[in-house]
Design a protein around this motif. Sequence first.
Motif, PDB file in Angstrom:
ATOM      1  N   ASN A 129       0.803  -1.234   0.000  1.00 55.45           N
ATOM      2  CA  ASN A 129       0.000   0.000   0.000  1.00 55.45           C
ATOM      3  C   ASN A 129       0.833   1.278   0.000  1.00 55.45           C
ATOM      4  OD1 ASN A 129      -2.576  -1.226  -0.113  1.00 55.45           O
ATOM      5  ND2 ASN A 129      -2.373  -1.758   2.040  1.00 55.45           N
ATOM      6  N   LYS A 130       2.047   1.196  -0.493  1.00 57.92           N
ATOM      7  CA  LYS A 130       2.882   2.377  -0.669  1.00 57.92           C
ATOM      8  C   LYS A 130       3.365   2.393  -2.113  1.00 57.92           C
ATOM      9  CE  LYS A 130       7.017   4.720   0.993  1.00 57.92           C
ATOM     10  NZ  LYS A 130       8.222   4.636   1.826  1.00 57.92           N
ATOM     11  N   ILE A 131       3.294   3.567  -2.764  1.00 58.91           N
ATOM     12  CA  ILE A 131       3.711   3.693  -4.157  1.00 58.91           C
ATOM     13  C   ILE A 131       5.200   4.020  -4.228  1.00 58.91           C
ATOM     14  CG2 ILE A 131       3.352   4.910  -6.345  1.00 58.91           C
ATOM     15  CD1 ILE A 131       0.950   3.219  -5.458  1.00 58.91           C
ATOM     16  N   TYR A 132       5.910   3.243  -5.032  1.00 57.62           N
ATOM     17  CA  TYR A 132       7.328   3.446  -5.265  1.00 57.62           C
ATOM     18  C   TYR A 132       7.529   3.803  -6.731  1.00 57.62           C
ATOM     19  CZ  TYR A 132       8.143   1.084  -0.820  1.00 57.62           C
ATOM     20  OH  TYR A 132       8.143   0.735   0.507  1.00 57.62           O
ATOM     21  N   ASN A 133       8.172   4.948  -6.993  1.00 53.85           N
ATOM     22  CA  ASN A 133       8.545   5.325  -8.342  1.00 53.85           C
ATOM     23  C   ASN A 133       9.978   4.865  -8.554  1.00 53.85           C
ATOM     24  OD1 ASN A 133       9.896   7.400 -10.308  1.00 53.85           O
ATOM     25  ND2 ASN A 133       7.709   7.353 -10.761  1.00 53.85           N
ATOM     26  N   LEU A 134      10.165   3.970  -9.522  1.00 48.85           N
ATOM     27  CA  LEU A 134      11.454   3.297  -9.672  1.00 48.85           C
ATOM     28  C   LEU A 134      11.954   3.313 -11.100  1.00 48.85           C
ATOM     29  CD1 LEU A 134      10.337   0.098  -7.765  1.00 48.85           C
ATOM     30  CD2 LEU A 134      11.744   1.903  -6.811  1.00 48.85           C
ATOM     31  N   GLN A 135      13.241   3.239 -11.219  1.00 47.17           N
ATOM     32  CA  GLN A 135      13.900   3.012 -12.496  1.00 47.17           C
ATOM     33  C   GLN A 135      14.405   1.571 -12.477  1.00 47.17           C
ATOM     34  OE1 GLN A 135      13.977   5.412 -14.901  1.00 47.17           O
ATOM     35  NE2 GLN A 135      14.871   3.927 -16.305  1.00 47.17           N
ATOM     36  N   VAL A 136      13.898   0.727 -13.369  1.00 45.83           N
ATOM     37  CA  VAL A 136      14.297  -0.676 -13.419  1.00 45.83           C
ATOM     38  C   VAL A 136      14.640  -1.066 -14.851  1.00 45.83           C
ATOM     39  CG1 VAL A 136      12.872  -1.343 -11.425  1.00 45.83           C
ATOM     40  CG2 VAL A 136      11.939  -1.551 -13.728  1.00 45.83           C
ATOM     41  N   ASP A 137      15.446  -2.105 -14.976  1.00 50.20           N
ATOM     42  CA  ASP A 137      15.695  -2.683 -16.296  1.00 50.20           C
ATOM     43  C   ASP A 137      14.436  -3.422 -16.734  1.00 50.20           C
ATOM     44  OD1 ASP A 137      18.346  -1.790 -16.313  1.00 50.20           O
ATOM     45  OD2 ASP A 137      19.061  -3.624 -15.338  1.00 50.20           O
ATOM     46  N   VAL A 138      14.184  -3.468 -18.029  1.00 50.72           N
ATOM     47  CA  VAL A 138      12.963  -4.121 -18.519  1.00 50.72           C
ATOM     48  C   VAL A 138      12.941  -5.614 -18.210  1.00 50.72           C
ATOM     49  CG1 VAL A 138      12.474  -2.438 -20.328  1.00 50.72           C
ATOM     50  CG2 VAL A 138      13.913  -4.408 -20.847  1.00 50.72           C
ATOM     51  N   ASP A 139      14.104  -6.210 -17.995  1.00 48.40           N
ATOM     52  CA  ASP A 139      14.164  -7.648 -17.711  1.00 48.40           C
ATOM     53  C   ASP A 139      14.432  -7.958 -16.235  1.00 48.40           C
ATOM     54  OD1 ASP A 139      16.774  -6.733 -17.668  1.00 48.40           O
ATOM     55  OD2 ASP A 139      17.586  -8.443 -18.800  1.00 48.40           O
ATOM     56  N   GLU A 140      14.221  -6.965 -15.364  1.00 49.62           N
ATOM     57  CA  GLU A 140      14.489  -7.158 -13.937  1.00 49.62           C
ATOM     58  C   GLU A 140      13.355  -7.919 -13.259  1.00 49.62           C
ATOM     59  OE1 GLU A 140      16.382  -3.978 -11.684  1.00 49.62           O
ATOM     60  OE2 GLU A 140      14.755  -4.162 -10.230  1.00 49.62           O
ATOM     61  N   PRO A 141      13.678  -9.042 -12.615  1.00 49.03           N
ATOM     62  CA  PRO A 141      12.640  -9.774 -11.882  1.00 49.03           C
ATOM     63  C   PRO A 141      12.152  -8.973 -10.675  1.00 49.03           C
ATOM     64  CG  PRO A 141      14.632 -11.104 -12.141  1.00 49.03           C
ATOM     65  CD  PRO A 141      14.971  -9.718 -12.570  1.00 49.03           C
ATOM     66  N   LEU A 142      10.893  -9.150 -10.350  1.00 51.18           N
ATOM     67  CA  LEU A 142      10.318  -8.474  -9.188  1.00 51.18           C
ATOM     68  C   LEU A 142      11.117  -8.807  -7.930  1.00 51.18           C
ATOM     69  CD1 LEU A 142       8.092  -6.721  -7.946  1.00 51.18           C
ATOM     70  CD2 LEU A 142       6.696  -8.809  -7.751  1.00 51.18           C
ATOM     71  N   LEU A 143      11.596 -10.020  -7.815  1.00 53.88           N
ATOM     72  CA  LEU A 143      12.410 -10.423  -6.667  1.00 53.88           C
ATOM     73  C   LEU A 143      13.570  -9.458  -6.441  1.00 53.88           C
ATOM     74  CD1 LEU A 143      13.436 -12.422  -4.476  1.00 53.88           C
ATOM     75  CD2 LEU A 143      14.546 -13.676  -6.322  1.00 53.88           C
ATOM     76  N   LYS A 144      14.302  -9.146  -7.492  1.00 55.33           N
ATOM     77  CA  LYS A 144      15.451  -8.243  -7.369  1.00 55.33           C
ATOM     78  C   LYS A 144      15.005  -6.847  -6.942  1.00 55.33           C
ATOM     79  CE  LYS A 144      19.364  -6.213  -9.712  1.00 55.33           C
ATOM     80  NZ  LYS A 144      19.979  -5.888 -10.987  1.00 55.33           N
ATOM     81  N   THR A 145      13.917  -6.369  -7.525  1.00 56.56           N
ATOM     82  CA  THR A 145      13.405  -5.043  -7.174  1.00 56.56           C
ATOM     83  C   THR A 145      13.017  -4.993  -5.704  1.00 56.56           C
ATOM     84  OG1 THR A 145      12.582  -4.747  -9.431  1.00 56.56           O
ATOM     85  CG2 THR A 145      11.658  -3.304  -7.739  1.00 56.56           C
ATOM     86  N   LEU A 146      12.302  -5.994  -5.237  1.00 55.64           N
ATOM     87  CA  LEU A 146      11.864  -6.022  -3.841  1.00 55.64           C
ATOM     88  C   LEU A 146      13.046  -6.092  -2.883  1.00 55.64           C
ATOM     89  CD1 LEU A 146       8.795  -8.400  -4.212  1.00 55.64           C
ATOM     90  CD2 LEU A 146       8.740  -5.931  -3.771  1.00 55.64           C
TER      91      LEU A 146
END
Length: 149
Positions: free
Chosen positions: A9-26
């Motif tokens: 329930n919190k919005i995160y504005n992020l810069q990610v690679d298009v092939d980045e797994p959600l696991l890595k982002t989290l």
Amino acid sequence: MNINLNINNKIYNLQVDVDEPLLKTLRTLGFKSVKSACETSNCGLCTVLIDDLPHLSCTILSVQCESKKIVTLEGLSEEVKIIGDFIAEEGADQCGFCSSGFIVNVISLKRLYPDIRDELFIKNYLSGNLCRCTGYEGQMRAVRKYLEV
């Protein structure tokens, strides 16, 4: 790529690679309950809820999750306390490495099937969670108690 993710329930504005797994982002954001273990989508340790359904965060890209509701173990604190206490009471916490993904799936099971008591169905639902310590019997006793609450 710039994306917005709704995590717990919190919005995160992020810069990610298009092939980045959600696991890595989290993990990069500090959600340490989401673990990487098998790297083959077989262990269940990286399980999160996406739009209220369990998903392996290692198998979905972060860019696919924009406009979806992501919930990690950190966002389920009230329910985690209840099932966690049952797991501890049954001596099923052993090393605890698998607990986060297992608990997310147990909570999902109860939310989706609140009246389920069929042992085979429960075992099949939770079969994607590997545990190398407990032998599963204590975990199943804890799950049965949790489903009764």
